[in-house]
Design a protein around this motif. Structure first.
Motif, PDB file in Angstrom:
ATOM      1  N   ARG A 119       0.805  -1.204   0.000  1.00  0.00           N
ATOM      2  CA  ARG A 119       0.000   0.000   0.000  1.00  0.00           C
ATOM      3  C   ARG A 119       0.840   1.257   0.000  1.00  0.00           C
ATOM      4  NH1 ARG A 119      -4.070   0.967   4.610  1.00  0.00           N
ATOM      5  NH2 ARG A 119      -4.131   3.201   4.195  1.00  0.00           N
ATOM      6  N   ASN A 122       1.923   2.596  -3.440  1.00  0.00           N
ATOM      7  CA  ASN A 122       0.864   3.229  -4.190  1.00  0.00           C
ATOM      8  C   ASN A 122       0.604   4.644  -3.681  1.00  0.00           C
ATOM      9  OD1 ASN A 122      -0.674   2.851  -6.365  1.00  0.00           O
ATOM     10  ND2 ASN A 122      -2.248   1.641  -5.367  1.00  0.00           N
ATOM     11  N   GLU A 123       0.570   4.761  -2.360  1.00  0.00           N
ATOM     12  CA  GLU A 123       0.301   6.081  -1.785  1.00  0.00           C
ATOM     13  C   GLU A 123       1.403   7.055  -2.146  1.00  0.00           C
ATOM     14  OE1 GLU A 123      -0.361   5.391   2.340  1.00  0.00           O
ATOM     15  OE2 GLU A 123      -2.377   4.583   1.985  1.00  0.00           O
ATOM     16  N   ARG A 124       2.660   6.562  -2.112  1.00  0.00           N
ATOM     17  CA  ARG A 124       3.773   7.436  -2.450  1.00  0.00           C
ATOM     18  C   ARG A 124       3.626   7.907  -3.893  1.00  0.00           C
ATOM     19  NH1 ARG A 124       9.181   4.546  -2.443  1.00  0.00           N
ATOM     20  NH2 ARG A 124       9.021   4.654  -4.712  1.00  0.00           N
ATOM     21  N   ARG A 125       3.220   6.989  -4.757  1.00  0.00           N
ATOM     22  CA  ARG A 125       3.075   7.332  -6.166  1.00  0.00           C
ATOM     23  C   ARG A 125       2.042   8.446  -6.316  1.00  0.00           C
ATOM     24  NH1 ARG A 125      -0.375   4.170  -8.465  1.00  0.00           N
ATOM     25  NH2 ARG A 125      -1.357   5.268 -10.183  1.00  0.00           N
ATOM     26  N   LEU A 126       0.919   8.285  -5.639  1.00  0.00           N
ATOM     27  CA  LEU A 126      -0.135   9.289  -5.748  1.00  0.00           C
ATOM     28  C   LEU A 126       0.338  10.642  -5.232  1.00  0.00           C
ATOM     29  CD1 LEU A 126      -3.199   7.113  -4.783  1.00  0.00           C
ATOM     30  CD2 LEU A 126      -2.554   7.928  -7.028  1.00  0.00           C
ATOM     31  N   ARG A 127       1.095  10.595  -4.101  1.00  0.00           N
ATOM     32  CA  ARG A 127       1.614  11.849  -3.545  1.00  0.00           C
ATOM     33  C   ARG A 127       2.492  12.551  -4.566  1.00  0.00           C
ATOM     34  NH1 ARG A 127       2.625   9.604   1.177  1.00  0.00           N
ATOM     35  NH2 ARG A 127       4.846   9.337   0.776  1.00  0.00           N
ATOM     36  N   GLU A 128       3.423  11.790  -5.161  1.00  0.00           N
ATOM     37  CA  GLU A 128       4.348  12.390  -6.120  1.00  0.00           C
ATOM     38  C   GLU A 128       3.590  12.943  -7.317  1.00  0.00           C
ATOM     39  OE1 GLU A 128       7.173   9.338  -6.869  1.00  0.00           O
ATOM     40  OE2 GLU A 128       8.221   9.655  -4.970  1.00  0.00           O
ATOM     41  N   LYS A 129       2.537  12.214  -7.702  1.00  0.00           N
ATOM     42  CA  LYS A 129       1.747  12.627  -8.842  1.00  0.00           C
ATOM     43  C   LYS A 129       1.097  13.990  -8.572  1.00  0.00           C
ATOM     44  CE  LYS A 129      -1.685  10.298 -11.360  1.00  0.00           C
ATOM     45  NZ  LYS A 129      -1.803   9.513 -12.575  1.00  0.00           N
ATOM     46  N   LYS A 130       0.553  14.125  -7.357  1.00  0.00           N
ATOM     47  CA  LYS A 130      -0.097  15.378  -6.977  1.00  0.00           C
ATOM     48  C   LYS A 130       0.889  16.535  -7.026  1.00  0.00           C
ATOM     49  CE  LYS A 130      -4.169  14.564  -4.123  1.00  0.00           C
ATOM     50  NZ  LYS A 130      -4.033  13.143  -3.625  1.00  0.00           N
TER      51      LYS A 130
END
Length: 144
Positions: A119, A122-130
């Motif tokens: 998990r 995935n969360e890190r990816r979303l953070r970086e994306k933002k």
């Protein structure tokens, strides 16, 4: 005249049954000089897949299924006319048939098991994306 170089291995200990190969030779439209009209160098090799006993039954089923579109009455055919010498075309055709059968009888690939993504990743990816989106948003300068 060169001889056929040995049993053509399909896979493992199974090879093309020489006795069941049906050869046809015809004039080739390939390269060749003055000798061109006399050399029967196109080779057609046919193999009765439906009737053969040379393949393990499972393989045979598989091959019949996979090659269905190119079988004519249960017979698979390959042609070779690249070379000027007939026996080289015979080699080519036999090798082609062997590899065709190897492909057609290969065990089906294992179904892919989807791997679980931890998990955190995935969360890190979303953070970086933002963050990236923010950066880019800041770039659309209306006030340069």
């Amino acid at each position: 005249m060169g001889h056929m170089s040995g049993p053509y291995i399909i896979r493992g200990s199974v090879s093309l049954p020489e006795a069941e190969l049906i050869w046809r030779f015809s004039r080739s439209s390939g390269p060749g000089g003055q000798h061109v009209n006399t050399s029967d160098s196109q080779v057609e090799l046919r193999f009765d897949l439906a009737r053969t006993e040379a393949l393990p039954p499972v393989w045979k089923e598989r091959a019949l299924e996979r090659l269905a579109s190119r079988l004519v009455g249960g017979v698979v055919a390959v042609r070779a006319s690249e070379h000027r010498s007939q026996w080289r075309n015979r080699e080519t055709a036999a090798v082609r048939l062997a590899s065709l059968l190897a492909e057609a009888t290969a065990p089906p690939p294992r179904p892919r098991r989807p791997t679980r993504i931890p998990r955190g990743i995935n969360e890190r990816r979303l953070r970086e994306k933002k963050q990236r989106a923010e950066t880019k948003r800041g770039r659309t300068g209306r006030d340069w």
